[in-house]
Structure formats: structure tokens, C-alpha cells
Design an enzyme around this catalytic site. Structure first.
Site, short mmCIF file in Angstrom:
data_model
loop_
_atom_site.label_atom_id
_atom_site.label_comp_id
_atom_site.label_asym_id
_atom_site.label_seq_id
_atom_site.Cartn_x
_atom_site.Cartn_y
_atom_site.Cartn_z
N GLY A 1 37.96 4.58 17.84
CA GLY A 1 36.99 4.83 18.91
C GLY A 1 35.59 4.57 18.40
O GLY A 1 35.36 4.51 17.19
N GLN B 1 26.55 5.89 18.19
CA GLN B 1 26.77 5.50 16.79
C GLN B 1 26.15 4.15 16.43
O GLN B 1 26.00 3.83 15.26
CB GLN B 1 28.28 5.46 16.48
N CYS C 1 35.33 10.19 10.92
CA CYS C 1 34.31 9.59 11.78
C CYS C 1 33.67 8.41 11.05
O CYS C 1 33.35 8.53 9.86
CB CYS C 1 33.25 10.62 12.14
N LEU C 2 33.49 7.32 11.76
CA LEU C 2 32.87 6.13 11.16
C LEU C 2 31.43 6.41 10.74
O LEU C 2 30.88 5.70 9.90
CB LEU C 2 32.92 4.95 12.14
N HIS D 1 36.20 13.58 20.86
CA HIS D 1 35.34 13.18 19.73
C HIS D 1 34.24 12.21 20.22
O HIS D 1 33.07 12.37 19.86
CB HIS D 1 36.23 12.54 18.65
N GLU D 2 34.62 11.24 21.06
CA GLU D 2 33.63 10.26 21.55
C GLU D 2 32.64 10.88 22.53
O GLU D 2 31.44 10.59 22.49
CB GLU D 2 34.33 9.05 22.19
N HIS E 1 30.03 12.66 20.65
CA HIS E 1 28.98 11.76 20.13
C HIS E 1 27.90 11.51 21.19
O HIS E 1 26.71 11.49 20.89
CB HIS E 1 29.57 10.39 19.74
O1 GNR Z 1 38.50 6.05 13.68
C1 GNR Z 1 38.44 7.24 13.98
N1 GNR Z 1 39.50 8.03 13.74
C2 GNR Z 1 39.61 9.34 14.20
C3 GNR Z 1 40.61 10.14 13.68
C4 GNR Z 1 40.76 11.44 14.10
C5 GNR Z 1 39.93 11.94 15.07
C6 GNR Z 1 38.92 11.16 15.60
C7 GNR Z 1 38.76 9.88 15.17
S1 GNR Z 1 37.52 8.88 15.86
C8 GNR Z 1 37.18 7.80 14.54
C9 GNR Z 1 36.21 6.72 14.96
C10 GNR Z 1 34.88 7.36 15.29
O2 GNR Z 1 34.14 7.83 14.47
N2 GNR Z 1 34.58 7.45 16.57
O3 GNR Z 1 33.46 8.05 16.95
NI NI Z 2 32.98 9.49 15.30
#
Ligand code: GNR
Ligand code: NI
Length: 181
Positions: free
Chosen positions: A46, A51, A102-103, A144-145, A148
Site C-alpha cells: 500500500g 508518503q 511501513c515504507l 494503515h493507509e 497516513h
Molecule cells: O508494505 C507494507 N506492508 C504492510 C504490512 C503490514 C501492515 C501494513 C503494511 S503497509 C506497508 C506499505 C506502507 O507503508 N503503506 O503505507
Molecule cells: Ni505506511
């Protein structure tokens, strides 16, 4: 198509609350294309516009389906690509703890408590309203998104004690990286 730069914690831009998209125009479609390319390049499931320093309520996701359930068929990137504009959680149930990454915080993970099922309403890239009913990893990634887009990182969802510990570890890692240069 372009690969965009992903902001890394502790960049304060990651705390920005994104603004709703008022019109799904060519600029938004281009943003979605670039975000998808960036997500695949970075090997994420995601990516939120926040980001990449764009404070508009746009996210892309590509969560692989459990391929043990699809024997012989290997997950291909692009197959589950979803673009969400102005996403909102309209319903939720249950609780689940999952080890998130998270990236924007590369190299660190922590167990985060989320809703186990969510309904999310959003516009798609054609500007049409849609609703997704998700569980499993997709439900987690959606939350999670959306976080953000509200300027919230997974470390903000930890207890103060765990958050302080992980923040200290991240700080140390960044400092030792700097020394290497
Ligand atoms: O790549 C991602 N893997 C992930 C694994 C577990 C819970 C959430 C994520 S999202 C993350 C990519 C990211 O940072 N999206 O904002
Ligand atoms: Ni993230």
C-alpha cells in the site's frame, strides 16, 4: 510514469492531514499511476499520497490474496490494485493484532491493534463511489493507509512505552547510518 520519493520518519510532513479531493481529474489519475509504480518499486502492499509529500486523500493498495488457496497461481502485481480517493471507514468490527511495517519507517515492525473487519467507502479512479468490505491483511492495510492520510504512523498506535522504545531504536539506526557516510 515516474517513481516518487517516499518520505521517511521523522519527516514532519508525514504528520500532515491530507485534504479531500474535490475533482478526480487527470492530475489525480497521474498521481495514482505514479503512486502505484512507486509502491511496486518499493515492494509495498500500500501507499498513501502523504508518503510522497502530496497532501491529498489518495491511496493505492495491492494486497496479495493468500495464494495457498489458489494452487498453481502465483500472485501477480497489479491483479489486486485498488486506488482509493477520499476513503472513509463506514463500519467496523472485531480486533486484531498484526506485525506492521511501513515504507516510511524501513527496517522496523511492531504489533499494532486494528479492527479485524472494515467497510470502506471511497471514490475509484473514475470518480465512481464504491464500498469495500475487507478482513485479513486488506482490512489492516486499509486502516494503515487511511491513518497516513490523517498524519498518523503505526508507531503512533503503540503504547507510550513501546512507542518510546521503537523511536529510540529508529533514532539510533539513523545516527549510525549517518556515521557510515
Ligand atoms: O508494505 C507494507 N506492508 C504492510 C504490512 C503490514 C501492515 C501494513 C503494511 S503497509 C506497508 C506499505 C506502507 O507503508 N503503506 O503505507
Ligand atoms: Ni505506511
Amino acid at each position: 510514469m515516474s517513481i516518487l520519493n517516499i518520505l521517511k520518519y521523522p519527516d514532519s510532513l508525514l504528520q500532515t492531514k491530507a485534504k479531500p479531493v474535490s475533482k478526480v481529474d487527470e492530475e489525480i489519475k497521474r498521481l495514482i499511476t505514479d503512486m502505484a509504480e512507486t509502491m511496486y518499486f518499493a515492494k509495498g502492499i500500500g501507499l498513501a499520497a502523504t508518503q510522497v509529500g502530496v497532501h491529498k486523500r489518495v491511496a493505492v493498495l495491492d494486497v496479495p490474496k493468500d495464494h495457498t488457496k489458489h494452487e498453481g497461481k502465483i500472485f501477480k502485481r497489479g491483479e489486486n490494485l485498488i486506488a482509493l480517493i477520499n476513503p472513509e471507514i463506514t463500519d467496523h468490527e472485531g480486533e486484531i493484532k498484526y506485525e506492521e511495517g511501513c515504507l516510511s519507517i524501513p527496517g522496523f515492525t511492531a504489533d499494532v491493534k486494528r479492527f479485524s473487519k472494515v467497510a470502506v467507502r471511497a471514490l475509484n479512479k473514475d470518480g465512481n463511489e464504491m464500498e469495500i468490505h475487507a478482513d485479513g491483511l486488506l482490512a489492516i492495510a486499509l486502516q494503515h493507509e487511511i491513518d497516513h492520510l490523517d498524519g498518523i504512523l503505526f508507531i503512533d498506535r503503540l503504547s507510550k512505552l513501546k512507542r518510546d522504545i521503537i523511536k529510540r531504536k529508529i533514532k539510533k539506526a539513523i545516527e549510525s547510518e549517518k556515521k557510515m557516510l
